[in-house]
Scaffold this active site. Structure first.
Site, mmCIF file in Angstrom:
data_model
loop_
_atom_site.group_PDB
_atom_site.id
_atom_site.type_symbol
_atom_site.label_atom_id
_atom_site.label_comp_id
_atom_site.label_asym_id
_atom_site.label_seq_id
_atom_site.Cartn_x
_atom_site.Cartn_y
_atom_site.Cartn_z
ATOM 1 N N HIS A 82 30.630 83.861 45.549
ATOM 2 C CA HIS A 82 29.314 84.108 46.138
ATOM 3 C C HIS A 82 28.859 85.530 45.845
ATOM 4 O O HIS A 82 29.293 86.486 46.479
ATOM 5 C CB HIS A 82 29.377 83.866 47.662
ATOM 6 N N SER A 95 25.942 80.027 48.555
ATOM 7 C CA SER A 95 25.914 80.943 49.699
ATOM 8 C C SER A 95 26.508 80.328 50.951
ATOM 9 O O SER A 95 26.601 80.993 51.973
ATOM 10 C CB SER A 95 24.476 81.386 49.988
ATOM 11 N N GLU A 108 32.066 87.291 47.395
ATOM 12 C CA GLU A 108 33.041 86.528 48.175
ATOM 13 C C GLU A 108 33.704 85.502 47.259
ATOM 14 O O GLU A 108 33.037 84.834 46.466
ATOM 15 C CB GLU A 108 32.340 85.811 49.330
ATOM 16 N N ASN A 161 27.438 86.058 55.274
ATOM 17 C CA ASN A 161 26.241 85.388 55.795
ATOM 18 C C ASN A 161 26.476 84.810 57.183
ATOM 19 O O ASN A 161 25.563 84.782 58.010
ATOM 20 C CB ASN A 161 25.790 84.281 54.844
#
Length: 795
Positions: A146, A123, A158, A197
């Site tokens: 991800h 992440s 991702e 994120n």
């Protein structure tokens, strides 16, 4: 042309993410083997076996069919590393520790096949640092991937290359992720926490910061920052609870450890309230308490001042709600900024903070503004991305307001907006592409072969590109339907009613579409433009449209309307060209019946299908029970039909709805020959291809045949079970009546076992029961209750 086909996947790490990634591979019929450490006690693969068993218990369900858990291969790093040599894709998904990952890589690297892609599901760790120590060949085949949690449902993945990753590796992996696993892929730069994120967690931290500044409790903040802003229902603090407060803390720590030179660095400090909860072991949903806690039926919120949970009653102020209902984004943003109400000032502040952040960081974290918007839409459930919101609200005016706040010291930091923001532009998305500060140009989307399968790619506000509501050539359009084509040989019918319910306008549109398709096209596809965004296929018959007829002539006046629907669906079933239903989202009641009468169904994995009429005290009357009798007779192939009929009866009598297209196949609503599509953006392409192939293969509708039924034997057998359920208090007297009526219809009525009846005979039974029930006070209670509250009434 060269195909890249993933024949087998290995997932390293049977934790929450690893096990669910493996489960989704199985959903997609991709052979997968799940690795973990050898267990210290019991079976050596015990860790993996327990993880697989746990997949069956999780909600939302990672598996489309729980039974498919048995298809996940089990392995450990001590005995089974040779299995890796037969895998085309290896995804490492162990805990977010650089040292642990490096130790594992040393162990597995010698066993990775020469052409296999190796990816780390992380992440936020540096992909370049993870590849330290690799050979040049392996480094060229390594990247970050991800998945968002839960992997089956979250659209975003991702894809993060290093400078050494071969471009074709990324293209191949993007194709696999897009079509086979159904994902929306965003390519991110190798920066801490990547795009979603990085921006999404910053937004949450800024929201927490501003909430404290304006003295707003967590329940008020969540009411303000959820669906009212076009964001996920879980809003801010509830999202943190779902993700896990310890996980949130970990993501924040990654930012604290790696972004010391960031001008927004002070905001990355873990909020005091979050630290307090984590210290107390209140980690959110997984521990039963976080920012919120459920006590019986009551929702409590954590009060930092009282250091305890109190009733959650806070709501957005009505004045602010009225501002948020303003349809013009520019007027809405202006009103929030100019209002003196603390809640409005709070909302302006979080918008300003978000715009400030993405403008400052765009060049360092993403190739273009497009990647930021899709990452936030697909990873955080936002209706529009942040750049889209800024552009819609008036780019230059909003930029000026943000600058004024920065200059006045009201912003979270004093970093100026980049110069390109003020170069006279109207925004960052144009028909030519999306803005890339690094390239100083608008860059178009990637034109990979996989995207030829998407009739309409995910739209971005400002691109000005046609979508499923206005693309192609319209043949006919009114308030209920649009009949159109993409200048080729397959006609498309899209319904426009709310939730795509079926009323007189849709019934008339079906007739028009079938007539046009039979004259000039190879087939007809039933597809709705919002299928790509989680819209319904059809939520059923439009009961409200029947009210005028009911009020004027009572229940008997509804009979002719039901006949029209039945005739329309029978005409669809026996059309002279193939009709393919492209199903996504809800297909309930009449929507399910519409789908059942198509020559073939192409369904998104996330299709929730069922005959649910008993919830409003009715029985299916559009041919759903008739089709149950037909399918049971076909399934039986001369054996006892009742054994095959029971599943169809139970599904209708209990209003059972599939939790996936895979489960719908088990339930019999989808046939094994029907096609399941994992990416909703490919649904129309595949449905058209199926219709065209059926026509080119010489399609003819099946000849009308008489159907063998179970008759009185079937009715009495099923009713005996219903009596036990009623007398045992499991169902009400009205439920018993509904069940008995369904049993009579699917069994073919009061005839001898083995009698042959026509489809019309069964349709007449459906219509008679439907009209009778409309006169029943208990049914009327259920209908009114559903219309008023949206929830089924049990009576």
């Amino acid at each position: 042309m060269s195909n890249f086909i993933v024949k087998k996947v290995a997932v390293l790490g049977a934790g929450v993410m690893g096990a669910q990634i493996a489960a989704h591979c199985v959903n997609a019929k991709v052979p997968v083997v799940l690795f973990d450490l050898p267990a210290k006690e019991g079976p050596k693969n015990g860790i993996v076996l327990r993880a697989i068993e746990n997949l069956k218990k999780l909600s939302p369900a990672p598996l489309g069919n729980k039974e498919d858990a048995a298809l996940i291969g089990v392995a450990n790093y001590e005995d089974n590393l040779d299995v890796l040599e037969g895998c085309d894709l290896i995804i490492e998904a162990i805990a977010e520790r650089m040292d642990w990952k490096h130790d594992l890589y040393k162990k597995v690297a010698p066993h990775i096949a020469p052409n296999a892609i190796f990816a780390s599901n992380t992440s936020g760790l540096s992909i370049t640092a993870l590849s330290d120590g690799f050979s040049a060949d392996l480094r060229a085949r390594f990247c970050g991937v991800h998945f968002f949690n839960p992997p089956r449902y979250m659209h975003l993945v991702e894809l993060i290359p290093t400078s050494a990753t071969r471009p074709e590796i990324l293209d191949q992996l993007e194709g696999f992720l897009t079509t086979t696993l159904g994902k929306g892929v965003v390519r991110a730069k190798d920066t801490p926490n990547f795009i979603a994120n990085r921006v999404g967690v910053f937004n949450m931290m800024a929201t927490m910061y501003e909430a404290q500044k304006f003295g707003l409790p967590v329940d008020v903040v969540d009411d303000l920052t959820g669906t009212k802003l076009g964001r996920a229902k879980s809003a801010t603090f509830r999202t943190a609870d779902v993700v896990g407060l310890d996980t949130m803390g970990h993501v924040m720590k990654t930012m604290q450890d790696n972004l010391q030179s960031d001008p927004f660095y002070p905001v990355y400090k873990t909020p005091e309230l979050l630290e307090k909860l984590v210290s107390a072991g209140a980690l959110g949903q997984k521990t039963g308490a976080g920012f919120f806690k459920k006590a019986g039926k009551e929702i409590l919120r954590f009060d930092g001042e009282k250091n305890d949970y109190v009733p959650s009653t806070g709501k957005a102020d009505e004045l602010v709600v009225r501002i948020l209902k303003e349809k013009d984004p520019a007027k809405r943003m202006k009103a929030l900024r100019e209002s003196t109400h603390p809640q409005a000032q709070f909302l302006w502040s979080i918008f300003r903070d978000g715009f400030h952040y993405i403008a400052v960081h765009l060049e360092s974290i993403a190739d273009s503004a497009r990647d930021v918007d899709f990452a936030l839409r697909w990873g955080f459930g936002q209706k529009n991305g942040p750049f889209e919101g800024w552009q819609a609200a008036g780019w230059q005016q909003v930029a000026q307001w943000v600058k004024e706040d920065i200059d006045a010291g009201k912003a979270l930091c004093n970093a100026p907006l980049p110069q390109w923001v003020f170069d006279g532009r109207d925004g960052v998305h144009t028909p030519e592409g999306s803005w890339s500060p690094a390239k100083k140009a608008y860059v178009p989307r990637l034109d990979l072969p996989v995207y030829k399968r998407q009739a309409f790619r995910a739209p971005l506000a400002g691109e000005g590109v046609a979508d499923g509501t206005n693309g192609g050539t319209t043949v006919f359009e009114d308030d209920s339907v649009r009949i159109w084509h993409q200048n080729d040989d397959v006609l498309i019918l899209s319904t426009k009613t709310k939730m795509h319910v079926i009323g007189p306008g849709v019934v008339a549109g079906l007739a028009k579409a079938i007539e046009e398709a039979e004259k000039n096209f190879k087939g007809l596809v039933l597809w709705n433009a919002d299928a790509t965004e989680g819209g319904a296929f059809s939520a059923g018959a439009d009961l409200q449209a029947m009210l005028p007829a009911f009020m004027a002539g009572g229940a008997n006046a509804i009979g002719p309307e039901v006949s029209k629907l039945q005739n329309a669906l029978m005409n669809l079933k026996y059309a002279n060209v193939p009709v393919v239903a492209a199903v996504a989202g809800l297909a309930l009641g009449g929507g399910c019946e519409l789908m059942l009468h198509a020559a073939k169904r192409v369904a998104s994995i996330e299709s929730y299908i069922g005959l649910v009429e008993v919830g409003v005290g009715l029985v299916p009357a559009g041919g759903g029970l008739k089709e149950a009798a037909v399918r049971a007779a076909n399934d039986a192939k001369g054996n006892d039909i009742l054994q095959f009929l029971k599943t169809y009866f139970t599904n209708a009598a209990t209003a059972n709805v599939s939790k996936s297209a895979l489960e719908a196949q088990q339930m019999g609503y989808l046939k094994q020959s029907d096609t399941i599509v994992f990416n909703p953006y490919e649904l129309l392409y595949v449905a058209k291809a199926e219709a065209r192939a059926m026509f080119d293969a010489g399609y003819r509708a099946a000849a009308k045949k008489l159907i063998p039924v179970t008759g009185r034997y079937g009715i009495n057998t099923i009713k005996a079970q219903l009596v036990n359920m009623r007398d045992g208090g499991f169902i009400s007297a009205h439920d018993f009546k509904l069940g008995a009526m369904i049993a009579e219809i699917v069994s073919g009525g009061d005839v001898e076992q083995g009698s042959l009846v026509s489809e019309q005979w069964l349709l007449d039974l459906e219509r008679k029961a439907f009209v009778e029930l409309l006169n029943n006070p208990k049914t009327q209670e259920r209908i009114m209750g559903m219309m008023q509250t949206g929830k089924p009434v049990r009576n």
